[in-house]
Design a protein around this motif. Structure first.
Motif, PDB file in Angstrom:
ATOM      1  N   GLY A  99       0.794  -1.226   0.000  1.00  0.00           N
ATOM      2  CA  GLY A  99       0.000   0.000   0.000  1.00  0.00           C
ATOM      3  C   GLY A  99       0.820   1.267   0.000  1.00  0.00           C
ATOM      4  N   SER A 100       2.065   1.205  -0.489  1.00  0.00           N
ATOM      5  CA  SER A 100       2.921   2.400  -0.498  1.00  0.00           C
ATOM      6  C   SER A 100       2.578   3.306  -1.676  1.00  0.00           C
ATOM      7  CB  SER A 100       4.398   1.998  -0.584  1.00  0.00           C
ATOM      8  OG  SER A 100       4.813   1.333   0.580  1.00  0.00           O
ATOM      9  N   SER A 101       2.601   4.597  -1.413  1.00  0.00           N
ATOM     10  CA  SER A 101       2.362   5.587  -2.474  1.00  0.00           C
ATOM     11  C   SER A 101       3.683   5.968  -3.123  1.00  0.00           C
ATOM     12  CB  SER A 101       1.698   6.833  -1.895  1.00  0.00           C
ATOM     13  OG  SER A 101       2.600   7.510  -1.026  1.00  0.00           O
ATOM     14  N   LEU A 102       3.594   6.748  -4.186  1.00  0.00           N
ATOM     15  CA  LEU A 102       4.803   7.240  -4.851  1.00  0.00           C
ATOM     16  C   LEU A 102       5.651   8.062  -3.879  1.00  0.00           C
ATOM     17  CD1 LEU A 102       5.761   6.888  -7.798  1.00  0.00           C
ATOM     18  CD2 LEU A 102       4.912   9.205  -8.242  1.00  0.00           C
ATOM     19  N   GLU A 103       4.977   8.876  -3.058  1.00  0.00           N
ATOM     20  CA  GLU A 103       5.695   9.699  -2.071  1.00  0.00           C
ATOM     21  C   GLU A 103       6.353   8.833  -1.017  1.00  0.00           C
ATOM     22  OE1 GLU A 103       7.103  12.969   0.197  1.00  0.00           O
ATOM     23  OE2 GLU A 103       6.625  12.627  -1.928  1.00  0.00           O
ATOM     24  N   ASP A 104       5.693   7.745  -0.587  1.00  0.00           N
ATOM     25  CA  ASP A 104       6.289   6.830   0.391  1.00  0.00           C
ATOM     26  C   ASP A 104       7.570   6.209  -0.154  1.00  0.00           C
ATOM     27  OD1 ASP A 104       4.217   7.251   2.197  1.00  0.00           O
ATOM     28  OD2 ASP A 104       3.021   5.579   1.419  1.00  0.00           O
ATOM     29  N   ILE A 105       7.550   5.836  -1.421  1.00  0.00           N
ATOM     30  CA  ILE A 105       8.730   5.221  -2.034  1.00  0.00           C
ATOM     31  C   ILE A 105       9.864   6.240  -2.158  1.00  0.00           C
ATOM     32  CG2 ILE A 105       9.609   4.209  -4.176  1.00  0.00           C
ATOM     33  CD1 ILE A 105       6.850   2.817  -4.419  1.00  0.00           C
ATOM     34  N   ARG A 106       9.513   7.476  -2.517  1.00  0.00           N
ATOM     35  CA  ARG A 106      10.543   8.534  -2.597  1.00  0.00           C
ATOM     36  C   ARG A 106      11.261   8.680  -1.254  1.00  0.00           C
ATOM     37  NH1 ARG A 106      11.655  13.583  -1.196  1.00  0.00           N
ATOM     38  NH2 ARG A 106       9.758  13.702   0.088  1.00  0.00           N
ATOM     39  N   LYS A 107      10.469   8.759  -0.190  1.00  0.00           N
ATOM     40  CA  LYS A 107      11.057   8.920   1.147  1.00  0.00           C
ATOM     41  C   LYS A 107      11.890   7.698   1.533  1.00  0.00           C
ATOM     42  CE  LYS A 107       7.481  11.994   3.019  1.00  0.00           C
ATOM     43  NZ  LYS A 107       6.394  12.126   4.028  1.00  0.00           N
ATOM     44  N   ALA A 108      11.411   6.511   1.201  1.00  0.00           N
ATOM     45  CA  ALA A 108      12.132   5.286   1.564  1.00  0.00           C
ATOM     46  C   ALA A 108      13.487   5.211   0.874  1.00  0.00           C
ATOM     47  CB  ALA A 108      11.278   4.063   1.205  1.00  0.00           C
ATOM     48  N   VAL A 109      13.527   5.592  -0.402  1.00  0.00           N
ATOM     49  CA  VAL A 109      14.810   5.576  -1.124  1.00  0.00           C
ATOM     50  C   VAL A 109      15.789   6.552  -0.498  1.00  0.00           C
ATOM     51  CG1 VAL A 109      15.945   6.109  -3.322  1.00  0.00           C
ATOM     52  CG2 VAL A 109      13.789   4.819  -3.302  1.00  0.00           C
ATOM     53  N   ASN A 110      15.356   7.770  -0.273  1.00  0.00           N
ATOM     54  CA  ASN A 110      16.260   8.824   0.213  1.00  0.00           C
ATOM     55  C   ASN A 110      16.727   8.593   1.647  1.00  0.00           C
ATOM     56  OD1 ASN A 110      16.089  10.151  -2.238  1.00  0.00           O
ATOM     57  ND2 ASN A 110      14.417  11.500  -1.577  1.00  0.00           N
ATOM     58  N   SER A 111      15.958   7.854   2.445  1.00  0.00           N
ATOM     59  CA  SER A 111      16.329   7.639   3.851  1.00  0.00           C
ATOM     60  C   SER A 111      17.009   6.299   4.093  1.00  0.00           C
ATOM     61  CB  SER A 111      15.087   7.740   4.743  1.00  0.00           C
ATOM     62  OG  SER A 111      14.129   6.741   4.410  1.00  0.00           O
ATOM     63  N   SER A 112      17.178   5.496   3.055  1.00  0.00           N
ATOM     64  CA  SER A 112      17.782   4.180   3.231  1.00  0.00           C
ATOM     65  C   SER A 112      19.239   4.297   3.698  1.00  0.00           C
ATOM     66  CB  SER A 112      17.737   3.401   1.913  1.00  0.00           C
ATOM     67  OG  SER A 112      18.483   2.201   2.027  1.00  0.00           O
ATOM     68  N   GLN A 113      19.597   3.539   4.749  1.00  0.00           N
ATOM     69  CA  GLN A 113      20.960   3.549   5.275  1.00  0.00           C
ATOM     70  C   GLN A 113      21.945   2.874   4.319  1.00  0.00           C
ATOM     71  OE1 GLN A 113      21.939   5.104   8.162  1.00  0.00           O
ATOM     72  NE2 GLN A 113      19.827   5.876   8.194  1.00  0.00           N
ATOM     73  N   ASP A 114      21.449   1.992   3.469  1.00  0.00           N
ATOM     74  CA  ASP A 114      22.319   1.245   2.546  1.00  0.00           C
ATOM     75  C   ASP A 114      22.494   1.939   1.200  1.00  0.00           C
ATOM     76  OD1 ASP A 114      22.572  -0.818   4.437  1.00  0.00           O
ATOM     77  OD2 ASP A 114      20.713  -1.756   3.742  1.00  0.00           O
ATOM     78  N   ASN A 115      21.790   3.045   1.010  1.00  0.00           N
ATOM     79  CA  ASN A 115      21.802   3.748  -0.270  1.00  0.00           C
ATOM     80  C   ASN A 115      23.224   4.190  -0.624  1.00  0.00           C
ATOM     81  OD1 ASN A 115      21.452   5.567  -2.419  1.00  0.00           O
ATOM     82  ND2 ASN A 115      19.461   6.218  -1.663  1.00  0.00           N
ATOM     83  N   PHE A 116      23.732   3.812  -1.790  1.00  0.00           N
ATOM     84  CA  PHE A 116      25.093   4.152  -2.198  1.00  0.00           C
ATOM     85  C   PHE A 116      25.193   5.505  -2.881  1.00  0.00           C
ATOM     86  CE2 PHE A 116      23.291   1.629  -5.728  1.00  0.00           C
ATOM     87  CZ  PHE A 116      23.444   2.511  -6.782  1.00  0.00           C
ATOM     88  N   GLY A 117      24.054   6.128  -3.184  1.00  0.00           N
ATOM     89  CA  GLY A 117      24.094   7.418  -3.856  1.00  0.00           C
ATOM     90  C   GLY A 117      22.994   7.611  -4.872  1.00  0.00           C
ATOM     91  N   VAL A 118      21.813   7.070  -4.573  1.00  0.00           N
ATOM     92  CA  VAL A 118      20.650   7.239  -5.448  1.00  0.00           C
ATOM     93  C   VAL A 118      19.713   8.244  -4.791  1.00  0.00           C
ATOM     94  CG1 VAL A 118      18.648   6.140  -6.511  1.00  0.00           C
ATOM     95  CG2 VAL A 118      20.826   4.916  -6.372  1.00  0.00           C
ATOM     96  N   THR A 119      19.261   9.220  -5.555  1.00  0.00           N
ATOM     97  CA  THR A 119      18.321  10.232  -5.059  1.00  0.00           C
ATOM     98  C   THR A 119      17.003  10.083  -5.808  1.00  0.00           C
ATOM     99  OG1 THR A 119      20.142  11.758  -4.630  1.00  0.00           O
ATOM    100  CG2 THR A 119      17.930  12.694  -4.720  1.00  0.00           C
TER     101      THR A 119
END
Length: 463
Positions: free
Chosen positions: A150-170
Motif C-alpha cells: 500500500g505504499s504511495s509514490l511519495e512513500d517510495i521517494r522517502k524510503a529511497v532517500n532515507s535508506s541507510q544502505d543507499n550508495f548514492g541514489v536520489t
C-alpha cells in the motif's frame, strides 16, 4: 592577635607612637629586603619566560626547515581561461616539471531514470498492494529496499532517500500539473555505469528500469541522461576517466575537471619546484632567529637586571656557533648561500658576494644541503634548542627554581607578619602595665597635692 587598646590613655604618654616606631624599626628593613628580592626574582622569571617564548618560535621555524619534503615539494599553478575555472590541480614531490595546455571536453556524471508519461497522476497514487522489494545497482554498487504494501509514490521517494544502505541514489517527484513524474538519479559516474532498478513484484514494474518478467520497465534513461566518463585533453592528447578526478595522468599530479571548456579555451598548467614555499619557510627562520637575538641582547644588555647573566651569554654564543657551522659534503656555511650577519649578530639574507634569492634561483640543491637533512642547520638548531625549551630543558628548570625562591619569599613574608604580631602583643602588654602604673602614680600625686592645698598656710606655687 594584637591587643586592642588605646595606650597612653591613663598616663598621657605617647605609647602608641613608641610601639609603632619600634615595630617599624624591626619590620621595614626586613620587608624592604623581601620586596627587593621578590622584584629581582619577578624580573628574572619574566626574562626566562621571554627567552623560552622566542626560542620556541625559532625551534618551530627550524623544524619546518628540517622537513625533507620542503625542498622537494612541487607547486602547480593554473591560469584559467576567461570563461572561468575548468580544472584544479594538486602536485606531489614526484610530479613532472613542465607546462601544459588542458581543456575539459566532457564531465563525468551519473545517470537519470524517469518514469513513463501518464504512469502516475499524483504523488499520492498507490504503487503496490502487496509488499515487495526494489534493487538499485550502478557499476559495482547496489542496495535492496523493502517496500511495504500500500505504499504511495511519495512513500517510495522517502524510503529511497532515507535508506541507510543507499550508495548514492536520489529520488525526486516532479508534479507537472497534469501528472507526477518519478525520477531516480545515481551519483555513480562513468560510461556503462547506468542505474538499474529491478524488483521481485511486478507491481513495481512502473518504477523499475527492468520488468519483473523480463524486458524494459517503466523507468527509462534517455541518451542525454546516461552515465558518462570525464574527458580531458592535455596538449591535444585525450584522457578518459569514470570520475572527474584524474590521478597521475601527469606524473605526480591530480587533475580535477570542474566544468567543460568553452570553444577552444584551455587552462595553462605550470608545474615547478615550490620556491615560494622554501622562501617563506627560510624567511620565517630568519625572522625568528633575529627575534631571538634581539630579545637576548635586550635581556642581557647594559643596565638590565640580567646583565652578564651566564645563561644569556651562553645562549648567544651557542646560537652563533650553530649558525656559523659547516654543513653538507662540501662543508658549506650559511654565508656561502648568500646570508650574512650584521653588527648586532642578526641574520641578513644577503652578503657582499651574493644573496639568498640568487642561490634559491640558481642552486636550490645547495640550500637543501645546508638547511635540510638529519645533520643540516635546521636539525642541529632544533636539537640544540630542545635542550633549553624542551621538557626538562634548562630554562624550564630555571623557571622552577625561581618559582621555588618566590615561594620562600612568600613564606618569609608570612613569618615576618607572625613575628610582628607576636612582638606587638608583647610590646602592648608591657606598655599597658607601664601606662597603668604611671596613671596610678599620677592619680596619687594629684590626691596628695589636693590634700596639701587644703592645709592652713599652704600656698600653691602657680609659677
Amino acid at each position: 592577635m594584637p591587643l586592642v587598646s588605646s595606650l597612653g590613655a591613663r598616663s598621657g604618654l605617647d605609647l602608641e607612637g613608641i610601639v609603632s616606631a619600634t615595630l617599624n624599626a624591626e619590620r621595614v628593613p626586613k620587608q624592604n629586603r623581601l620586596d627587593q628580592q621578590e622584584g629581582r626574582l619577578q624580573v628574572e622569571l619574566s626574562a626566562v619566560g621571554e627567552m623560552k617564548s622566542v626560542l620556541s618560535k625559532l625551534q618551530e621555524a627550524a623544524e619546518k626547515l628540517s622537513s625533507g619534503e620542503l625542498f622537494s615539494a612541487m607547486k602547480a599553478s593554473v591560469k584559467q581561461p576567461e570563461s572561468g575555472d575548468v580544472i584544479t590541480v594538486e602536485s606531489t614531490e614526484d610530479a613532472g616539471v613542465g607546462n601544459f595546455d588542458i581543456s575539459v571536453t566532457q564531465l563525468a556524471k551519473g545517470s537519470r531514470a524517469v518514469s513513463a508519461d501518464g504512469a502516475f497522476a499524483n504523488s499520492e497514487d498507490e504503487v503496490n498492494t502487496n509488499a515487495g522489494s526494489l534493487t538499485f545497482g550502478a557499476g559495482d554498487e547496489s542496495f535492496t529496499l523493502n517496500i511495504e504494501a500500500g505504499s504511495s509514490l511519495e512513500d517510495i521517494r522517502k524510503a529511497v532517500n532515507s535508506s541507510q544502505d543507499n550508495f548514492g541514489v536520489t529520488a525526486d517527484i516532479i508534479n507537472t500539473g497534469t501528472e507526477a513524474k518519478l525520477i531516480f538519479r545515481s551519483n555513480v559516474s562513468g560510461e556503462g555505469n547506468d542505474l538499474t532498478v529491478t524488483n521481485d513484484n511486478a507491481e513495481f514494474d512502473a518504477i523499475s528500469t527492468q520488468a519483473n518478467g523480463g524486458g524494459a520497465g517503466g523507468m527509462s534513461i534517455a541518451a542525454a541522461d546516461k552515465a558518462t566518463d570525464a574527458i580531458i585533453e592535455i596538449d591535444g592528447i585525450q584522457a578518459k576517466n569514470d570520475t572527474n578526478i584524474f590521478e597521475d595522468v601527469i606524473q605526480g599530479s591530480t587533475i580535477t575537471a570542474v566544468k567543460e571548456s568553452e570553444d577552444a579555451e584551455t587552462a595553462k598548467l605550470s608545474i615547478a619546484r615550490d620556491e615560494d614555499g622554501v622562501k617563506k619557510s627560510i624567511d620565517a627562520f630568519v625572522k625568528a632567529y633575529n627575534g631571538a637575538v634581539a630579545s637576548l641582547n635586550e635581556i642581557g644588555g647594559e643596565n638590565s637586571m640580567l646583565q652578564g647573566d651566564a645563561t644569556v651569554r651562553n645562549l648567544k654564543g651557542q646560537l652563533n656557533n650553530v649558525l656559523t657551522s659547516t654543513f653538507g659534503e662540501g662543508g658549506q656555511t650559511l654565508f656561502d648561500l648568500g646570508f650574512g650577519l650584521d653588527k648586532e649578530g642578526k641574520l641578513e639574507a644577503e652578503n657582499p658576494v651574493t644573496s639568498f634569492s640568487e642561490v634559491l634561483k640558481n642552486n636550490p640543491a645547495a640550500l637543501e644541503s645546508v638547511f635540510g637533512g638529519e645533520n643540516g642547520l635546521a636539525s642541529r638548531m632544533d636539537s640544540f634548542l630542545d635542550g633549553y625549551v624542551g621538557g626538562g630543558g634548562s630554562l624550564e628548570l630555571r623557571k622552577d627554581t625561581i618559582n621555588q625562591s618566590l615561594d620562600r619569599v612568600a613564606e618569609s613574608r608570612e613569618d615576618l607578619k607572625l613575628r610582628m604580631e607576636s612582638m606587638e602583643e608583647t610590646l602592648r602588654a608591657k606598655y599597658q602595665a607601664l601606662d597603668s602604673l604611671v596613671g596610678q602614680l599620677q592619680s596619687r600625686g594629684n590626691a596628695v597635692s589636693a590634700q596639701l592645698s587644703n592645709l592652713p598656710g599652704f600656698t600653691r606655687d602657680n609659677d
